[in-house]
Scaffold this motif. Structure first.
Motif, PDB file in Angstrom:
ATOM      1  N   GLY A 146     -44.613 -28.004 -72.340  1.00  0.00           N
ATOM      2  CA  GLY A 146     -44.784 -28.967 -73.348  1.00  0.00           C
ATOM      3  C   GLY A 146     -45.411 -28.209 -74.677  1.00  0.00           C
ATOM      4  O   GLY A 146     -45.510 -26.868 -74.653  1.00  0.00           O
ATOM      5  N   ASP A 147     -45.386 -28.926 -75.830  1.00  0.00           N
ATOM      6  CA  ASP A 147     -45.800 -28.388 -76.923  1.00  0.00           C
ATOM      7  C   ASP A 147     -47.204 -28.939 -77.301  1.00  0.00           C
ATOM      8  O   ASP A 147     -47.215 -30.377 -77.348  1.00  0.00           O
ATOM      9  CB  ASP A 147     -44.753 -28.872 -78.025  1.00  0.00           C
ATOM     10  N   HIS A 188     -46.595 -23.366 -77.214  1.00  0.00           N
ATOM     11  CA  HIS A 188     -45.143 -23.717 -76.615  1.00  0.00           C
ATOM     12  C   HIS A 188     -45.075 -23.128 -75.429  1.00  0.00           C
ATOM     13  O   HIS A 188     -45.109 -21.968 -75.192  1.00  0.00           O
ATOM     14  CB  HIS A 188     -44.148 -23.454 -77.626  1.00  0.00           C
ATOM     15  N   GLU A 228     -45.034 -33.677 -76.064  1.00  0.00           N
ATOM     16  CA  GLU A 228     -46.013 -33.090 -76.985  1.00  0.00           C
ATOM     17  C   GLU A 228     -47.332 -33.864 -77.214  1.00  0.00           C
ATOM     18  O   GLU A 228     -47.516 -35.039 -76.917  1.00  0.00           O
ATOM     19  CB  GLU A 228     -45.192 -33.711 -78.380  1.00  0.00           C
ATOM     20  N   ARG A 253     -51.934 -23.496 -81.432  1.00  0.00           N
ATOM     21  CA  ARG A 253     -50.536 -24.250 -80.832  1.00  0.00           C
ATOM     22  C   ARG A 253     -49.889 -23.417 -79.690  1.00  0.00           C
ATOM     23  O   ARG A 253     -50.245 -22.110 -79.646  1.00  0.00           O
ATOM     24  CB  ARG A 253     -49.669 -23.733 -82.018  1.00  0.00           C
ATOM     25  N   LYS A 295     -38.985 -34.007 -72.658  1.00  0.00           N
ATOM     26  CA  LYS A 295     -40.148 -33.868 -73.598  1.00  0.00           C
ATOM     27  C   LYS A 295     -41.450 -34.067 -73.646  1.00  0.00           C
ATOM     28  O   LYS A 295     -41.828 -35.248 -73.021  1.00  0.00           O
ATOM     29  CB  LYS A 295     -39.399 -34.792 -74.927  1.00  0.00           C
TER      30      LYS A 295
END
Length: 627
Positions: free
Chosen positions: A537-538, A589, A411, A587, A409
């Motif tokens: 990643g985001d 992703h 973010e 944004r 993960k």
């Protein structure tokens, strides 16, 4: 094990004794490799117990002025506790072929720098040979014998070699073993000759030569992942290799009452096994100094747990031993894991130690399903540093190869506010929050930074964005050891807008480290021919740029949307004439199934990345209103 002769690109002060001027430049220097390994014959005579006598005769040539540093100073690494080095010859050979012997004043022993301040590791020594009179066209010849009277691991011999990436005209590696001790090999680029058995011993020989190597591309994985390398070992498979390590690591002191008492005190307020493991992990990574010697450079058995606890330092296997003992004291199962630390994503099919093979140890907790590496102070429990993600991993207790997680993960949320005055100066505030495996990495960096260093980090990020101004930084809680981490920067920007005429404002949504930085890294090479590191990643970024009444917006970027198998990106731009505020939202992703991508992946992603990059470089055009 990796080659014991280390070639460092260090400037040799003695090289100026004879002078190395531009007149020494050879023809076609621009197209020629700076230096060449002209000849190398490396012989290992191995005994049943794993002790070995090593003989090396190597000659390097400086082809150009820039190659002088490659050959002017050479090192032989040895463990003074169990090894003895004898120099048989050390000569500078000038362009006319005349040999000049290196005097004793140019040969000295220095302690291995990585073990400085760690007395239990002070046996690591570098014998330094400084060659005088080097110029373009010179050669340096070094001949030595190294005798290891006690094996690093009883009954085991392994050797790993990878090219130094200077052209090799002729190299021969010879391994002489008892005929009842077979040598197992995994060779790529190295040519195996037929073994020869006589007088109760067998000689295995490997030849290697190579012209110029292709340059390493930006962001590429380690060369031996796809290039030439050789591993030889007396161990037939990974199961027996793991068993040998497991037996050597047995330590009765792991059950010492002091170890149990510490484990209980650390976990007194922990509600479940995972919380207990985290508490122990945090204590070890923050309180036990890591001595960064590769596994296999010293004895493969860890020091006693009680000694590591008392000294508060150790190498990777010592960290594993202490962490495992503390876990066991509170009933948590764990086992050592052997793997390769660094940019190499494969292991040879033959087990052994080496700089780009097995060189590191971490811990696996099967009941929690968690790998952990306490040697890296900036990694949160439950995550791994990037250098050991997506790597083959040998589970020592089970004797089988597994693999560390390919993805984790990540973010990042950023908010940028810029208020522009009619003078063109702007005030700004920037807030960023990291979550996932990068959060503790960021927190630990600021945790260990002085106030001035923290300010410098913020200043650098501003400059790397192409801005200039003042900075004040505020960070989130530094005493925490897990969870998201946030930091804020505030200050003023010089000449963000020019007070007369037209200005192209950068349509920023983040300072350095955001979407634009990621995309530029992935686009660092116009065409990739080598596997490369791809970590996704985001990212969510928003910005507001408030403009004075004196400025008129003439052009605003268009919204963008990009979707493919790797990326989902969108941007949105709005200007509110009433509030005089430009709002920017981006944004991204980025999804990669593994940490290593192929050149074909780069080709497929390039068109999308170029469209995203174009958006991140977009500009807002403003013009001063006529009065």
């Amino acid at each position: 094990m990796h080659s014991f002769v280390r070639f460092f690109c260090l400037v040799c002060a003695c090289a100026t004794a004879y002078g190395a001027s531009a007149s020494a430049t050879l023809p076609n220097e621009g197209n020629e490799a700076p230096s060449t390994l002209e000849n190398d014959v490396h012989v290992f005579v191995v005994q049943h117990d794993g002790s070995v006598e090593e003989h090396d005769d190597s000659t390097l040539r400086a082809n150009t002025v820039s190659g002088i540093d490659d050959i002017a100073q050479r090192y032989i690494w040895f463990n003074k506790g169990i090894e003895k080095v004898e120099l048989l010859a050390a000569d500078t050979i000038d362009r006319d072929g005349v040999a000049h012997a290196v005097g004793p004043e140019a040969i000295r022993d220095v302690q291995e720098p990585r073990s400085a301040g760690a007395p239990t590791f002070e046996d690591g020594v570098l014998r330094t040979v400084v060659f005088p009179g080097i110029e373009a066209g010179s050669r340096t010849r070094l001949v030595f014998r190294k005798t290891r009277t006690k094996p690093l691991q009883a009954g085991l011999f392994s050797y790993f070699v990878e090219p130094s990436r200077q052209p090799v005209e002729s190299q021969r590696l010879i391994f002489d073993l008892p005929d009842d001790v077979p040598l197992h090999a995994d060779a790529r680029g190295y040519v195996a000759l037929a073994p020869v058995t006589a007088n109760g011993r067998t000689r295995y020989e490997f030849d290697y030569s190579h012209g110029s190597y292709s340059p390493i591309e930006s962001g590429a994985v380690g060369y031996v992942t796809y290039g030439d390398r050789l591993m030889v070992s007396t161990e037939p498979d990974f199961a027996s290799f793991a068993a040998r390590y497991r037996i050597a690591a047995v330590d009765p002191s792991a059950g010492d009452p002091a170890v149990a008492q510490l484990a209980r005190s650390l976990t007194a307020n922990a509600a479940d096994p995972r919380a207990k493991a985290r508490a122990i992990y945090d204590w070890v990574r923050l309180n036990v100094r890591y001595v960064a010697l590769f596994l296999g450079e010293t004895a493969a058995a860890p020091h006693k747990v009680t000694d590591v606890l008392r000294n508060r330092y150790g190498d990777c296997k010592d960290h594993v031993a202490l962490f495992g003992a503390l876990l066991a004291a509170v009933g948590i199962r764990s086992e050592p894991v052997l793997l390769g630390l660094g940019p190499v994503y494969t292991l040879p099919s033959v087990p052994g130690y080496g700089a780009s093979a097995i060189n590191h140890a971490i811990v696996w907790m099967p009941d929690l399903g968690v790998y952990a590496d306490t040697t890296v102070g900036g990694t949160e429990f439950g995550y791994l540093p990037a250098g050991i993600m997506d790597r083959p991993a040998l589970l020592v207790n089970e004797g089988v190869l597994s693999r560390t997680p390919p993805t984790q993960k990540r973010e990042r949320v950023a908010r940028l506010q810029i208020d522009v005055a009619s003078s063109g100066v702007a005030d700004y505030t920037y807030h960023v929050e990291d979550a996932g495996w990068t959060a503790e990495l960021e927190r630990n960096m600021f945790r260990r930074a002085t106030r001035e260093r923290a300010r410098q980090i913020a200043t650098d990020r501003l400059r790397q964005t192409g801005l200039r101004g003042t900075v004040q930084i505020r960070t989130g809680e530094l005493d925490a050891t897990y969870g998201p981490f946030d930091a804020s920067i505030a200050g003023s920007l010089d000449h963000f807008v020019w007070p007369d005429g037209t200005t192209a404002l950068p349509a920023l949504s983040s300072l350095s480290g955001g979407i634009a930085t990621q995309v530029q890294g992935w686009l660092a090479e116009p065409v990739r021919t080598q596997p490369w590191v791809c970590i996704g990643g985001d990212f969510v970024e928003t910005a507001q740029i408030a403009l004075p009444q004196t400025l008129r917006v003439t052009d605003l970027p268009e919204d963008s949307r990009v979707q493919d198998r790797f990326f989902d990106f969108e941007s949105h731009y709005v200007f509110d004439p009433g509030t005089r505020v430009v709002q920017i939202t981006r944004r991204l992703h980025a999804r990669f199934a593994h940490q290593m991508c192929s050149p074909d992946d780069s080709g497929m992603a390039r068109a999308s990345l170029e469209r995203i990059e174009r958006d991140t470089l977009a500009q807002i055009i403003v013009r001063t209103e006529s009065r």
